[in-house]
Design a protein around this motif. Sequence first.
Motif, PDB file in Angstrom:
ATOM      1  N   ASP A   1      43.878  -9.588  49.591  1.00 50.10           N
ATOM      2  CA  ASP A   1      44.904  -8.725  50.172  1.00 50.10           C
ATOM      3  C   ASP A   1      45.101  -7.548  49.231  1.00 50.10           C
ATOM      4  O   ASP A   1      45.389  -7.737  48.042  1.00 50.10           O
TER       5      ASP A   1
ATOM      6  N   THR B   1      47.209  -3.910  48.763  1.00 48.85           N
ATOM      7  CA  THR B   1      48.333  -3.102  49.237  1.00 48.85           C
ATOM      8  C   THR B   1      48.337  -1.757  48.521  1.00 48.85           C
ATOM      9  O   THR B   1      48.362  -1.703  47.281  1.00 48.85           O
TER      10      THR B   1
ATOM     11  N   THR C   1      50.444   1.562  47.980  1.00 47.64           N
ATOM     12  CA  THR C   1      51.778   2.135  48.119  1.00 47.64           C
ATOM     13  C   THR C   1      51.711   3.621  47.782  1.00 47.64           C
ATOM     14  O   THR C   1      51.524   3.999  46.619  1.00 47.64           O
TER      15      THR C   1
ATOM     16  N   HIS D   1      46.219  -2.566  58.151  1.00 49.31           N
ATOM     17  CA  HIS D   1      47.559  -2.412  58.705  1.00 49.31           C
ATOM     18  C   HIS D   1      48.228  -1.193  58.069  1.00 49.31           C
ATOM     19  O   HIS D   1      48.341  -1.111  56.842  1.00 49.31           O
TER      20      HIS D   1
ATOM     21  N   GLU E   1      52.841   2.964  53.205  1.00 41.87           N
ATOM     22  CA  GLU E   1      52.027   1.834  52.769  1.00 41.87           C
ATOM     23  C   GLU E   1      50.874   1.564  53.723  1.00 41.87           C
ATOM     24  O   GLU E   1      50.985   1.765  54.933  1.00 41.87           O
TER      25      GLU E   1
ATOM     26  N   LYS F   1      47.645  -1.582  54.158  1.00 39.89           N
ATOM     27  CA  LYS F   1      47.143  -2.862  53.650  1.00 39.89           C
ATOM     28  C   LYS F   1      45.743  -3.137  54.189  1.00 39.89           C
ATOM     29  O   LYS F   1      45.448  -2.882  55.358  1.00 39.89           O
TER      30      LYS F   1
ATOM     31  N   ALA G   1      42.775  -6.362  54.122  1.00 38.78           N
ATOM     32  CA  ALA G   1      42.562  -7.776  53.832  1.00 38.78           C
ATOM     33  C   ALA G   1      41.186  -8.175  54.321  1.00 38.78           C
ATOM     34  O   ALA G   1      40.596  -7.521  55.184  1.00 38.78           O
TER      35      ALA G   1
ATOM     36  N   CYS H   1      45.840  -5.550  44.088  1.00 38.38           N
ATOM     37  CA  CYS H   1      44.701  -6.307  44.622  1.00 38.38           C
ATOM     38  C   CYS H   1      44.872  -7.780  44.276  1.00 38.38           C
ATOM     39  O   CYS H   1      44.812  -8.164  43.108  1.00 38.38           O
TER      40      CYS H   1
END
Length: 388
Positions: free
Chosen positions: A188, A190, A192, A240, A251, A253, A255, A290
């Motif tokens: 996953d 992310t 930001t 996403h 943000e 994301k 995965a 990460c």
Amino acid sequence: MPTLPRIDSFADELTAIRRDLHAHPEIGFEEKRTSGIVAEKLAGWGIEVHRGIGGTGVVGVLKGKGGGSKRIGLRADMDALPMEENTNLPWRSTVPGRFHGCGHDGHTTILLGAARYLAETKDFDGTVHFIFQPAEEGLGGARAMLKDGLFEKFPCDEVYGLHNAPDLEHGVVAISPGPAMAGADFFDITITGFGAHGAMPKRSRDPVVIAMNLGQALQSIVSRNVTPTEAAVLSITQIHAGSAYNVIPNEAKLAGTVRMFDAGVRKMIQDRMRKICAGIAQAFEVEVKCEIRDIFSVLDNTEEHSKVIAEVARGVVEPKDVIVRKTPKMGSEDFADMLMRVPGAYFWLGHDGSVPVHNPGFVLDDKILPVGASMFARIVETRLPLGA
């Protein structure tokens, strides 16, 4: 020897059990109804039952006619998938968002069939441990059972498992000696950034654009860092970001999953992913987190026990339908963790149907239930013979 006649005699009962499990699917660590049915069936056949191993896991213990000390484990997984079913079968799932789309209802029923037969005949010398495992679908059910002392409480000298295979013809048994299924990580990521109006991108640090750059960069790991003769896969399976046409979000994301067969390759990919994420973060002046999780070990079938599977299969199905594969699968299976503790083998059983597992239209062919049960039963009778 074909499928065992005694198992064939109660094949309709196995079908009824399987279809009931199918209509009432439960996902990982929620298999309370399923494990209750398993425990009730085992106890009814005079098998010693232990519940709550690794959460909702069940282990049945059965001793044969002789006084032998050798012990064999037979394992089946019980969990369903968090997905919808799209088959319209009379026994289709009655639970929204839950579906036995991988056929674990069939695996559970197959092991129940073998347990009933062995409890009624006891034509073996030693002990069988029937291992009904929860949460195979990426939630660590095998590791939970091992952490709960599975093989300390129920020692096994060898252990066996199986999986249905709609990509094979009905009744085909396939075995792959050595590394047979890949290890797997889930990740996953992310990003930001800083959101802004879609018409004013200069005021943003756009995480969507950064995600696209990061996705491209990650794809270079397998093509440019992994030795070409080593097998590896890195797949981004989720993206996403955003909720409106005219808003650059804060943000984004990503995965996905990584598959490999070598511990060194695994570590190298993990290291490269983290370095690329750190570099992207610095280049675009954003934060990139990460997270990489080790989910599945490499499944390694021993040569000896792979030969056992092939030998037994030639007595249950047509000899021409026994396949020894040299090419491993990139899919993963948490039975691998049990095989890291106890030697054994994992095999595939073909059945009618062209829809693959994990597809909403997947249908398990009930005709394989007595075939799989016969395979498990004959493994026990072959490896724990009376009078040996």
